[in-house]
Enzyme design. Structure first.
Site, PDB file in Angstrom:
ATOM      1  N   HIS A 125       0.827  -1.214   0.000  1.00 20.92           N
ATOM      2  CA  HIS A 125       0.000   0.000   0.000  1.00 20.92           C
ATOM      3  C   HIS A 125       0.858   1.259   0.000  1.00 20.92           C
ATOM      4  O   HIS A 125       0.359   2.343  -0.270  1.00 20.92           O
ATOM      5  CB  HIS A 125      -0.970   0.000   1.181  1.00 20.92           C
ATOM      6  N   HIS A 178      -4.911   6.653   8.035  1.00 16.90           N
ATOM      7  CA  HIS A 178      -4.480   5.503   7.243  1.00 16.90           C
ATOM      8  C   HIS A 178      -5.293   5.411   5.952  1.00 16.90           C
ATOM      9  O   HIS A 178      -6.512   5.496   5.965  1.00 16.90           O
ATOM     10  CB  HIS A 178      -4.647   4.200   8.030  1.00 16.90           C
ATOM     11  N   ASP A 237       4.796  -2.634   9.949  1.00 15.43           N
ATOM     12  CA  ASP A 237       4.798  -3.253  11.276  1.00 15.43           C
ATOM     13  C   ASP A 237       3.526  -4.045  11.516  1.00 15.43           C
ATOM     14  O   ASP A 237       3.556  -5.139  12.082  1.00 15.43           O
ATOM     15  CB  ASP A 237       5.047  -2.222  12.392  1.00 15.43           C
ATOM     16  N   SER A 239      -1.548  -8.029  -0.321  1.00 16.56           N
ATOM     17  CA  SER A 239      -2.052  -8.903   0.735  1.00 16.56           C
ATOM     18  C   SER A 239      -0.897  -9.011   1.724  1.00 16.56           C
ATOM     19  O   SER A 239       0.155  -9.577   1.411  1.00 16.56           O
ATOM     20  CB  SER A 239      -2.439 -10.265   0.175  1.00 16.56           C
ATOM     21  N   GLU A 286       3.050 -24.377   4.452  1.00 14.19           N
ATOM     22  CA  GLU A 286       2.538 -24.392   3.081  1.00 14.19           C
ATOM     23  C   GLU A 286       2.557 -23.004   2.461  1.00 14.19           C
ATOM     24  O   GLU A 286       2.730 -22.871   1.244  1.00 14.19           O
ATOM     25  CB  GLU A 286       1.110 -24.963   3.060  1.00 14.19           C
TER      26      GLU A 286
END
Lengths: 630, 630
Positions: free
Chosen positions: A80, A264, A159, A128, A372
Site C-alpha cells: 500500500h 491511514h 509493522d 495482501s 505451506e
C-alpha cells in the site's frame, strides 16, 4: 515543479542531499495520492528516509536493464506504500512526473493501487500483507541456490503485517537457510489501519522475535539518515539474514498528519497537500542513480541447458495397480533432467512422492517443512527467477496457502502445484486429511489449469505437460493404487478427455476422474449386465475442459452422471454444467458428490457412504433412464 | 489384559504409579494402532509421560460431566497422536478397552484417525497441524473474557507443527492478551514425517521464540516425571501464558523404534507390537481420575440473557444510497443486544464496519490484528463455548484462513463470517484487494450458507438471520453505496430470492447479486426501452439457493443471464446451473463473470472492462434472444 535540469544523486552524495531526496519522495507521495483521490500517503512518508538511503547508497540495481540478473531485488511487502515506490521510480527517471501525477490508480495504467509485475521493476504483486517478505525469501533462495548470482534481496515491511504468521514462516526460513543476502526493513510507524499496532514502538520486542527466528536484528531510528546508512551497510555485508527494525513516524514530515490516527489509507485533502508539499520543500527535481550491480554474471540460469532434456519416466503396464501420486513423483524425478525444474515439499514428500525428485536432484529440492504458505512463496520466488517449480503437499493442506495462490495469479507467474490424498478415498485418516475443496479453490484461481489423472500413464504425461503450462497449474493425485488404464505413448493434451467406453447405442454417459473414474468403469460393467449401454468419460482435464466431447455425449446419450470425490460446489459437476450451459443438448443429469461429513473407514466404505461408489452410479443411471426392470 | 479390578490413580498417586500409567498409555497406543492397521504410535509414545502427569495431577476435568463449564480444556494440536488421546480416555473409564481395540479408525465409529467433537471430550477437530493451538487460544479468550470461568486450557503440540505461521499468530495472541490460564506443551521429539525437524532438539531455540512472543517458556526433559510435574505446576499457576518445551524421544519406551527414522505414521507390525507391549509391562489395568474442576460456576454464559434481545437495527428508505458493509456493521451492533453475539476484526474494522459493534459492545469485540487465521480460530473457540461469533475482514483476505474454515466445518461449529470489498467493484485499490474467489471458497465449505445482499435492508435482515443459521454462514458485502431496494419489514428467508421485475411476457431473466443486481436493474430499463421484457432476480441466497424461482424463470423465459463480480468458477453462475441441472427446462444461458486480470480504476470502468456491466448484460440478453433490431 521547476523546469531546470535535475540534480543527480549517487552513492557518493552527501546525506544532506539524500535527505532532500527523501523529502522529494514524500512530496511526490502526497502529490500522487492526492491527485488520484485515494492511496496511502502517511504509510509512504514513514519509510521515505529508509528508501532514500537504500536507493542512493545500497541497492545495486540497473534501472536501464531491470533484467540484469546480478541486480538486487526490492520488494514492497507493504504494497500500500505504492506512492513511495512510484516516487522512487520517478526519482530514477524510470517514470516521469507526468505518469506519476496523471495515471496513478487510474484505469488502464500500470501504476496501480498496489504494485504488480506489469511494472518492469516489480518482481511480485503485493497488497495482501505478510506476503512480500515471503516472496523475498523465495527469490533469495533462487538467486543463491539456483542462479548463484550476487544479487541481494531487500524487502520493505510494515509493522502491522508482522501479525501475520506468514512473516514468521518467512523469517524462520531466512534463518534456517542462512540467507545472508536477504534484508527486511520493518517500518515501525506504530499506527495500523484502525489504531495502534500490537507492539507499537517496542522495537526491542521486534528485535527479540527476529533474533529468535535466526536472523540478525538491527534497531535503528528510521529518520536518522546516518544511522540508517550504517544499518544498511551492516545489513548488506553478507554475513547474516538481517532485519532492520526502524522506529518511524507515520506521516513523518507533514506536521498536520504526523503520528496522528485516522489518516491511514487517506489521501491528503488538497489544501493540506499543498501545505505539505511546501513544508517538504517538494519543488526540487532530484534524480538518483545508486550503485550498479556487480559485473559478475550468474553461474547458472534456467536457460543453461536444453529444455527438452527430460529423462524418460517409467512406463506402466495396463492393468498394474499404481497410485497416481507414485507416478507423479517418478515423472517429476525424470523431469528433473530439465535444469529449470525445481521441487518443493512441505514435509510430506514421502507420502506425496515429491521426495523422488529430491533423491534424484537434491540440489533443486527444497524442504519447507510444514509451512505451506512459504512453500508457495518459495515457488513464486523461483518462478520469478525463471525456474519451473513444482510444489507438493496434501490437497487438503493447500487450502492453507490459498491467499498465496490467489496472489501468485496476480503476479502472473508460472508454477505447478500438486495436491495428493484427495477426497474420502484416503480412508482411515479421516476428514482433516481429505481434500474435498481443492478443485473449487484451484478452478477459481484466475487463469489456472486443473488436471486430475486417473491412472499412472496419464499422471506421468500430465506431470510433464505442466512444465510448459503457463500460469498456475494444479494436478490432483490420489492416495490409493488403481489399475493402469492407458498404454505408454497415449497422448493427454491439456483440455482433452478420454472416452473409455462407448458404443453405437449408449444410453447414459458416466463422467468421472480419479477414483470415481474407476467406479464408473465398474458401474459400466454392472449396467452392461443389465442391458444398459453406458459411455464412460475420463475427464482428466477439469480446466480447460473438453466441451466438445461432453457436448457430444450430451447429444448422443439420454443422461449424464457426473461423480466426484469432492464437495458438490465448484468441482467436476459444476465444471461440466458450465461447459454444457451454452450447448444445445440437455440430457437428464445426476451429480454424485460428497455432501455429508465423512469419518474414518476403508476406501470402499467411505465411497459408498458418500454416495459416489459404483452402486450409487448404477442407481443414478437407472433412475435417470427410468430403468428398473433389471 | 488382566481381569482383576483396576487400580485407581488420582492426584495423590506417587510418580512411580504415574509412570506405570504412562507405560499403559504407550502400550494402549501401540495396541490400538496395530489393531487398526494404521495410525501414529511413535508420535504418541513421545508424549505419554507428559500426558500421564497432566491427567493425573493437573487437568481439572469432570469426566462424568464433560459439559461442566469450570472444567479445563485439553486439545491435541498434534491430532495424529490420537492413539494416546484415546488411551487416556480409556484410562479414565470414559471408553472401554474393547472400543479402543475394535473401533479405532473403523467406519461408522467415533474414535477416528484424528480427533473430532463427535467425542464428548473433544472441543475441536484437529489433524491440520498448527491449528489446535490457535483454537486453544480462542477457547482461552472465551472462558476468561466471556464466561469468566476458572477453566484453563492445555494444548499438546508437535514440534514439526511449529513451522506453521499460525502457531506464532496464536502465541502472539496468548502473550498479547496475557492468557495466563493457557498452557501449550511442545513435544520436541526431533523427528518429523520425513526426517529431522528444523530445530531438532534445540529446546533453547524454541524457548527463545516462545519468550519473544510474550509467553513464559519452561524447558523440561519430557520423560522426567518429577520435572514434568514441577513444570506443569508452574505452568498452571495462572501467572503467565506458558509453553512447556519438552525434550522427548519419538517412540520412547519401545527400543526397536525409539528415536529411529522411518516410523512416522506407521503402526508397529504385530511381532514388534507384541514385544513392545511386553517391554512396556502393558498388561496392567490402571484407571485415573485427576483433580476435579472447582465448584465455582462461571459468572457468564451465552444463556444468561434472553436470545431475542436484539436491539432495533436502522431502517433504510428505498432509494437512499447505502453500502451493504455499512448496513452489516449497523445490524451487527444492534444484534449485540444478544449477549451471546461476539465480533472479531482483523484490523480493518473501520472499512468493514465491524467496528460499529466494537463501539457498542467493546467487551465482546476482539481485535485480532492482521491475523486472519487466528481470527477464525478465535471465532471457533468462542463458538465451542456457545457464543455466536461474527468474524469480518475483506473477502480477499478470508482466503488466508481457508484451512481454518475447512476445519471449522469438521468441528461442526456455528460461526458467521463476513467478507467485504468483494469483486472489481472496489475500484482503485486493485486486484490484491478484490475478493474474486470467495464465493467458490465459501460454497465449497461443507454445510455452509452463503448470502449476498444487494441493499441495506436485505443486508440488515440477513446479518441478523445469520445468528441463527447452523454451521458456517458467510455474508458477502460490497464496498460502494447503492440504492436501497426494499422497504423495512420485507422478509429475506435464507434460501429465498426476490423477483424485482417481472411481467406477463418476460423474455429473458437477469440474475445478479450485489453490484451486479444493480447493473441488472439498469439493463432492465435499457431492454425495456428496446421493447424487451426482462425479469430480474435478486439472488441474495447463493447457498441454499431458490431452485423454485429459478426453475420457474427457466420455464417462463427464453433465456437466462447470470452476472457476477467473481471469477466464473464456483460462484453464482455455477450455483444457478447446479440448481437447474435436475429441472426440466433449458433456456438459453449466458454467464458474465470476471475472467481477465483487473487493475485499478473506477467501479464503472472496472465493471465494464470485466464484462459485467449493464452494457454487457443487455448485449448478452439481445444475443440470447437474437434480437438486434433495436
Amino acid at each position: 515543479m521547476t523546469t531546470s535540469s535535475p540534480t543527480l544523486l549517487g552513492p557518493g552524495s552527501a546525506l544532506s542531499e539524500v535527505f532532500a531526496l527523501a523529502q522529494q519522495l514524500r512530496a511526490d507521495s502526497v502529490r500522487a495520492s492526492t491527485a488520484a483521490g485515494s492511496g496511502h500517503p502517511t504509510s509512504s512518508l514513514s519509510a521515505a528516509d529508509l528508501m532514500a538511503v537504500l536507493m542512493t547508497r545500497h541497492l545495486r540495481y540497473d534501472w536501464d536493464e531491470p533484467e540484469n540478473p546480478a541486480g538486487d531485488h526490492l520488494i514492497f511487502s507493504k504494497g500500500h506504500a505504492s506512492p513511495l515506490l512510484y516516487a522512487m521510480f520517478k526519482a530514477t527517471g524510470a517514470i516521469t512526473d507526468d505518469e506519476l501525477m496523471t495515471t496513478y490508480r487510474r484505469f488502464g495504467h500500470r501504476l496501480q493501487g498496489h504494485p504488480t509485475p506489469v511494472l518492469p521493476w516489480v518482481d511480485v504483486a503485493t497488497g495482501s500483507l505478510g506476503q512480500g517478505i515471503a516472496y523475498g525469501v523465495g527469490i533469495a533462495l533462487a538467486v543463491r541456490e539456483l542462479e548463484r548470482s550476487p544479487a541481494r534481496v531487500w524487502v520493505l515491511c510494515g509493522d502491522s503485517e508482522t501479525a501475520e504468521g506468514s512473516v514468521w514462516e518467512a523469517l524462520d526460513k531466512a534463518g534456517h537457510h542462512r540467507l545472508s543476502h536477504f534484508v527486511a526493513l520493518i517500518d515501525v510507524n506504530r499506527l495500523g489501519q484502525c489504531g495502534p499496532t500490537e507492539l507499537e514502538w517496542d522495537t526491542d520486542a521486534y528485535a527479540r522475535r527476529v533474533e529468535a527466528f535466526g536472523c540478525r536484528a538491527i534497531v535503528v531510528d528510521g529518520h536518522d539518515l546516518e544511522a540508517i546508512d550504517s544499518a544498511l551497510t551492516t545489513a548488506g555485508d553478507g554475513q547474516a539474514p538481517t532485519v532492520v527494525v526502524a522506529r518511524t513516524v507515520k506521516g513523518r514530515g507533514v506536521a498536520e498528519v504526523a503520528d496522528k490516527g485516522g489518516w491511514h489509507g487517506k489521501p491528503l485533502p488538497e489544501d493540506i497537500a499543498e501545505r505539505a508539499v511546501a513544508e517538504l520543500s517538494g519543488d526540487r527535481d532530484l534524480r538518483v542513480r545508486g550503485p550498479r550491480p556487480p559485473d559478475a554474471s550468474p553461474v547458472a540460469s534456467p536457460g543453461d541447458a536444453p529444455r527438452d532434456g527430460a529423462a524418460e519416466p517409467p512406463r506402466y503396464a495396463v492393468g498394474d495397480k499404481v497410485a497416481t501420486r507414485v507416478a507423479y513423483g517418478a515423472a517429476l524425478a525424470a523431469l528433473g533432467a530439465r535444469p529449470d525444474v525445481v521441487a518443493l515439499d512441505a514435509e510430506v514428500g514421502n507420502s506425496t512422492h515429491a521426495e523422488d525428485f529430491g533423491k534424484a536432484h537434491p540440489e533443486r529440492y527444497f524442504q519447507t517443512y510444514i509451512a505451506e504458505q512459504q512453500m508457495i512463496a518459495d515457488a513464486v520466488g523461483m518462478a520469478v527467477r525463471g525456474f519451473r517449480p513444482y510444489a507438493t503437499t496434501f490437497a487438503a493442506f493447500l487450502t492453507r496457502a490459498h491467499d498465496f495462490l490467489r496472489m501468485a495469479a496476480v503476479s502472473q507467474v508460472t508454477i505447478a502445484v500438486c495436491g495428493t490424498h484427495c477426497g474420502v478415498e484416503i480412508g482411515a485418516d479421516g476428514p482433516s486429511q481429505m481434500g474435498l475443496e481443492d478443485l473449487a479453490m484451484m478452478r477459481a484461481i484466475r487463469g489456472s489449469t486443473v488436471l486430475y489423472p486417473s491412472d499412472a500413464t496419464s499422471a506421468t504425461a500430465l506431470t510433464i505437460a505442466m512444465a510448459d503450462v503457463e500460469g498456475i497449474s494444479y494436478l490432483r493425485a490420489t492416495r490409493g493404487a488403481y489399475p493402469v488404464l492407458y498404454a505408454h505413448g497415449e497422448g493427454f493434451p491439456v483440455g482433452g478427455s478420454k472416452v473409455l467406453r462407448s458404443g453405437e447405442n449408449d444410453e447414459v454417459t458416466l463422467i468421472g476422474a480419479g477414483v470415481t473414474l474407476h467406479e464408473c468403469l465398474a458401474a459400466f460393467e454392472e449396467l452392461a449386465n443389465e442391458g444398459i449401454q453406458a459411455r464412460v468419460v475420463d475427464l482428466y482435464s477439469i480446466k480447460p475442459i473438453d466441451t466438445q466431447t461432453l457436448a457430444r455425449a450430451a447429444r448422443e446419450t439420454e443422461a449424464l452422471v457426473v461423480v466426484e470425490d469432492h464437495h458438490p460446489e465448484g468441482g467436476i459437476g459444476e465444471a461440466v454444467l458450465s461447459a454444457l450451459a451454452t450447448t444445445g443438448s440437455r440430457p437428464a443429469f445426476a451429480h454424485l458428490a460428497v455432501t455429508g461429513l465423512p469419518g474414518s473407514g476403508t476406501t470402499d466404505e467411505l465411497l459408498d457412504a458418500a454416495g459416489i461408489s459404483r452402486t450409487h452410479i448404477t442407481r443414478a443411471a437407472r433412475t435417470l433412464l427410468d430403468r428398473w426392470e433389471a
